[in-house]
Motif scaffolding. Structure first.
Motif, PDB file in Angstrom:
ATOM      1  N   LEU A  59       5.823  -2.647  -6.846  1.00 16.17           N
ATOM      2  CA  LEU A  59       4.970  -3.034  -5.718  1.00 16.17           C
ATOM      3  C   LEU A  59       5.217  -2.147  -4.513  1.00 16.17           C
ATOM      4  O   LEU A  59       6.246  -1.476  -4.408  1.00 16.17           O
ATOM      5  CB  LEU A  59       5.247  -4.494  -5.356  1.00 16.17           C
ATOM      6  N   ASN A  60       4.250  -2.155  -3.622  1.00 15.48           N
ATOM      7  CA  ASN A  60       4.393  -1.425  -2.362  1.00 15.48           C
ATOM      8  C   ASN A  60       5.256  -2.291  -1.431  1.00 15.48           C
ATOM      9  O   ASN A  60       4.799  -3.300  -0.878  1.00 15.48           O
ATOM     10  CB  ASN A  60       2.997  -1.191  -1.777  1.00 15.48           C
ATOM     11  N   GLU A  61       6.504  -1.865  -1.298  1.00 12.38           N
ATOM     12  CA  GLU A  61       7.483  -2.690  -0.592  1.00 12.38           C
ATOM     13  C   GLU A  61       7.034  -2.980   0.843  1.00 12.38           C
ATOM     14  O   GLU A  61       7.106  -4.128   1.315  1.00 12.38           O
ATOM     15  CB  GLU A  61       8.844  -1.954  -0.591  1.00 12.38           C
ATOM     16  N   ASP A  65      11.051  -7.804  -7.388  1.00 10.88           N
ATOM     17  CA  ASP A  65      10.166  -6.874  -8.084  1.00 10.88           C
ATOM     18  C   ASP A  65      10.967  -6.254  -9.233  1.00 10.88           C
ATOM     19  O   ASP A  65      11.683  -5.267  -9.054  1.00 10.88           O
ATOM     20  CB  ASP A  65       9.696  -5.796  -7.076  1.00 10.88           C
ATOM     21  N   LYS A  82       4.111  -3.080   2.096  1.00 15.07           N
ATOM     22  CA  LYS A  82       2.963  -3.986   2.141  1.00 15.07           C
ATOM     23  C   LYS A  82       3.391  -5.450   1.933  1.00 15.07           C
ATOM     24  O   LYS A  82       2.948  -6.344   2.659  1.00 15.07           O
ATOM     25  CB  LYS A  82       1.994  -3.566   1.029  1.00 15.07           C
ATOM     26  N   ARG A  85      -0.628  -5.297  -8.447  1.00  6.53           N
ATOM     27  CA  ARG A  85      -0.280  -4.421  -7.324  1.00  6.53           C
ATOM     28  C   ARG A  85      -0.952  -4.877  -6.018  1.00  6.53           C
ATOM     29  O   ARG A  85      -0.352  -4.843  -4.963  1.00  6.53           O
ATOM     30  CB  ARG A  85      -0.639  -2.970  -7.638  1.00  6.53           C
ATOM     31  N   ASP A  86      -2.203  -5.298  -6.177  1.00  2.00           N
ATOM     32  CA  ASP A  86      -2.944  -5.636  -4.956  1.00  2.00           C
ATOM     33  C   ASP A  86      -3.273  -7.114  -4.879  1.00  2.00           C
ATOM     34  O   ASP A  86      -4.422  -7.494  -4.673  1.00  2.00           O
ATOM     35  CB  ASP A  86      -4.231  -4.794  -4.876  1.00  2.00           C
ATOM     36  N   ASN A 134      10.141  -2.423  -9.853  1.00  8.11           N
ATOM     37  CA  ASN A 134       9.972  -1.507  -8.707  1.00  8.11           C
ATOM     38  C   ASN A 134       8.532  -0.997  -8.648  1.00  8.11           C
ATOM     39  O   ASN A 134       8.268   0.198  -8.511  1.00  8.11           O
ATOM     40  CB  ASN A 134      10.935  -0.307  -8.816  1.00  8.11           C
ATOM     41  N   TYR A 175      11.728  -8.927   0.249  1.00  6.86           N
ATOM     42  CA  TYR A 175      11.526  -8.137  -0.974  1.00  6.86           C
ATOM     43  C   TYR A 175      12.847  -7.651  -1.549  1.00  6.86           C
ATOM     44  O   TYR A 175      13.706  -7.162  -0.823  1.00  6.86           O
ATOM     45  CB  TYR A 175      10.643  -6.919  -0.647  1.00  6.86           C
TER      46      TYR A 175
END
Ligand code: NAD
Length: 455
Positions: free
Chosen positions: A438-440, A433, A442, A415-416, A436, A450
Motif C-alpha cells: 500500500l501507499n504508506e 500491510d 496515503k 490499493r485504492d 508492503n 501503518y
C-alpha cells in the motif's frame, strides 16, 4: 499431433488449452466427472486470467473425458498432470501418479507413445512410471509390449498461477529429460510452435518484445526431475532471504524496500522475488521444498539451506500474530479484518495460503476474524468451515468495527480502497500491510497507524 492429458487441474488444463491453441488435437481426462461435465459445457473449474479467452480460441481442438480409454489409445503424447500433494511424512503422495501410470499402461496402444511426466515428482519417478505402465500393459495384454512401444520423459512445469497462459506461451525455457532420441524428437516437434514462436499471438496476450525463441533444454530424466525442485527451492530461498533481511532492517531502523531495490539492481542477483512480506505459500513451494528435504534424507545429503528457507518462511506467519499481539495486547475478543485469502493475487488457489493459516491461528486464539477476498471468498468459506472465521463480501463489512486490518494478499483492488471511510468505521485504525503493497503516506493521511514488513 494427438495429445492426451491426464488431470485437468491448474497445470493440465492450462497445458491442454495451450497445446490445442497451437494446433494439436487434445483430449483432457479427469477422474472428477463433475469437472469433466463442466468443462465439456464450457465452464472452467478455477480462476486464471485469460483462461476463458484462450479456452474459447482453442475449443475446436479440445475435448474432455472421464475415461482415459477415450484419449490414450493412439495418442502420440500422453501428459501426466495429476496432483502430487504433500503426504503425511513430507514426501509427496504419489497415489494419483500411480493410478494414472497404471491407467495409461493398460490403455496405451499404437506404434509409439511418449508419456510425459509433467507433475512434480521425486527423482526416479520417471523410471517408476515406466515400470508401472509395463506391468499394467502386461496385466491387460498378457505379454510384453510388442508392436506398441512407449517411453517416459520428464517435462517439468514452471508456470505461475496468475500468469499461467503467458508463461505457457512465452516460457523462459522448456526442459525435457530423456535419453531416448525418438522421444526427444517427438517433444521437439510438439513444442516447435513455442520454441520457434511461429504462432500468431492472441491479442490479449501479445508476445513480449524480448521473446523471439524459447530454449528447449534436453537432459537425462533424473536431472530434469531435479531441475523443478531446485528452481522452486531457489525461488523460495530468495523470498526467505529478503524476509530474513527485513527482520534485521526493522530492528536497525532501515527500510527493506530500499535495500531490496539496491541489491536487485545487481545483475548477478536480479530484482524479482525480493519482495518482503508474510512469506510464500501456494501448492508448490512448501510441498516441493519438503519433498527435497525428504529426497536429501533418502540419499544421505543434508540440505540445510532448504531447511532454513522453510523455517524463515513459516516464521513470517508467526510474526504477524506476534506483531498484532504486541499492539493489541489481548487477541481474545478482538476483531481482525483480513484482506485476501489466496496465497497471491490473480489466482483462486488457497493451498498453503499464509492468509488462511493466519486466519485459523487468530481464530484459535479467540480473535474474531473477518476475511475478504475479491475472487476466492466462496472457496475460502468452504475451506475454513468450522474454523470460526467469517467470510465477508465487502471490505467495508470486514473492517466495520475492527481493531486492525491485515493485508495478506496483494490484490490490485486493495490499493485504492476508501481508506478514510474504513478508518472511520474501525474501533482502532491499525493497519498491517503484509505485502508492503500500500501507499504508506496515503493510508497514514487517511488516519491509519501503518505497519509494513521490514520498514
Ligand atoms: P490440481 O490438484 O489442480 O489438479 C490435478 C487434477 O488431476 C485434478 O483435477 C484431479 O481430479 C486429477 N486427477 C487425479 N488423479 C487422476 C487420474 N488418475 N486420472 C485423471 N485425473 C486425475 O493440481 P495442479 O496444481 O494442476 O498440479 C499438478 C502437478 O503439477 C503437481 O505435481 C504440481 O506440483 C505440479 N505443478 C503445479 C503448478 C501450479 O502452479 N499449480 C506449477 C508447476 C507444477
Amino acid at each position: 499431433m494427438r495429445v492426451a492429458l491426464i488431470g485437468t487441474g491448474y497445470v493440465g488444463l492450462t497445458t491442454g488449452v495451450t497445446l490445442a491453441f497451437l494446433g494439436h488435437d487434445v483430449t483432457c481426462v479427469d477422474v472428477d466427472a463433475d469437472r469433466v461435465a463442466a468443462l465439456s459445457a464450457g465452464r472452467l473449474p478455477f480462476y486464471e486470467p485469460w483462461l476463458p479467452e484462450m479456452f474459447a480460441l482453442a475449443s475446436e481442438r479440445l475435448r474432455f473425458a472421464s475415461d482415459s480409454r477415450c484419449a490414450v489409445p493412439g495418442a502420440d503424447v500422453v501428459f501426466i498432470t495429476v496432483g502430487t500433494p504433500p503426504g503425511a511424512d513430507g514426501q509427496p503422495d504419489l497415489t494419483f501418479l500411480r493410478t494414472a501410470a497404471c491407467d495409461i499402461g493398460s490403455h496405451v496402444a499404437g506404434d509409439f507413445t511418449v508419456v510425459v511426466n509433467k507433475s512434480t515428482v521425486p527423482v526416479g519417478s520417471g523410471n517408476w512410471v515406466e515400470a508401472l505402465m509395463r506391468d499394467a500393459f502386461m496385466a491387460r495384454n498378457g505379454s510384453r509390449p510388442k508392436g506398441t512401444s512407449f517411453s517416459v520423459v520428464s517435462n517439468p512445469e514452471f508456470l505461475r498461477e496468475g500468469s499461467a497462459l503467458h508463461d505457457s506461451l512465452y516460457a523462459d525455457r522448456i526442459v525435457i529429460g530423456s535419453d531416448h532420441p525418438r522421444s526427444i524428437a517427438v517433444m521437439q516437434e510438439l513444442y516447435r510452435p513455442l520454441t520457434e514462436q511461429t504462432f500468431t499471438s492472441p491479442a490479449f496476450l501479445p508476445r513480449p518484445d524480448s521473446v523471439h525463441t524459447v530454449p528447449l533444454i534436453t537432459t537425462d530424466l533424473a536431472s530434469a526431475e531435479l531441475v523443478k525442485y531446485a528452481s522452486n527451492a531457489f525461488l523460495s530461498l530468495k523470498i526467505s532471504f529478503i524476509n530474513e533481511m527485513a527482520e534485521l532492517a526493522e530492528r536497525v531502523g532501515g527500510d527493506i524496500s530500499h535495500v531490496a531495490r539496491a541489491i536487485g539492481l545487481d545483475r548477478r542477483i536480479g530484482p524479482r522475488f525480493l519482495d518482503a512480506g508474510i512469506g510464500w505459500g501456494g501448492s508448490c513451494f512448501g510441498k516441493d521444498t519438503c519433498a527435497l528435504l525428504s529426497m536429501g534424507a533418502e540419499y544421505g545429503v543434508s540440505l540445510p539451506i532448504v531447511a532454513a528457507t522453510r523455517e524463515v518462511n513459516y516464521r513470517q506467519r508467526d510474526r504477524v500474530i506476534e506483531r498484532l499481539q504486541s499492539k493489541l495486547k489481548i487477541l481474545k475478543g478482538r476483531s481482525i479484518a483480513l484482506l485476501g485469502a489466496t496465497f497471491k493475487a490473480h489466482t483462486d488457489d488457497l493451498r498453503d495460503s499464509p492468509a488462511l493459516d493466519i486466519a485459523r491461528r487468530l481464530a484459535a486464539r479467540g480473535a474474531w476474524v473477518r476475511l475478504h477476498d475479491p475472487v476466492a471468498i466462496g472457496k475460502a468459506e468452504r475451506e475454513l468451515d468450522g474454523a470460526g472465521v467469517a467470510c465477508m463480501d465487502t471490505v467495508a463489512a470486514a473492517a466495520d468495527g475492527a481493531d486492525a486490518i491485515v493485508l495478506a494478499t496483494e490484490w490490485p483492488e486493495y490499493r485504492d480502497l476508501p481508506w478514510s471511510e474504513l478508518a472511520a468505521s474501525m474501533r482502532t485504525p491499525l493497519l498491517f500491510d503484509g505485502r508492503n503493497f500500500l501507499n504508506e503516506a496515503k493510508v497514514r493521511a487517511a488516519g491509519f497507524e501503518y505497519h509494513g514488513i521490514g520498514r
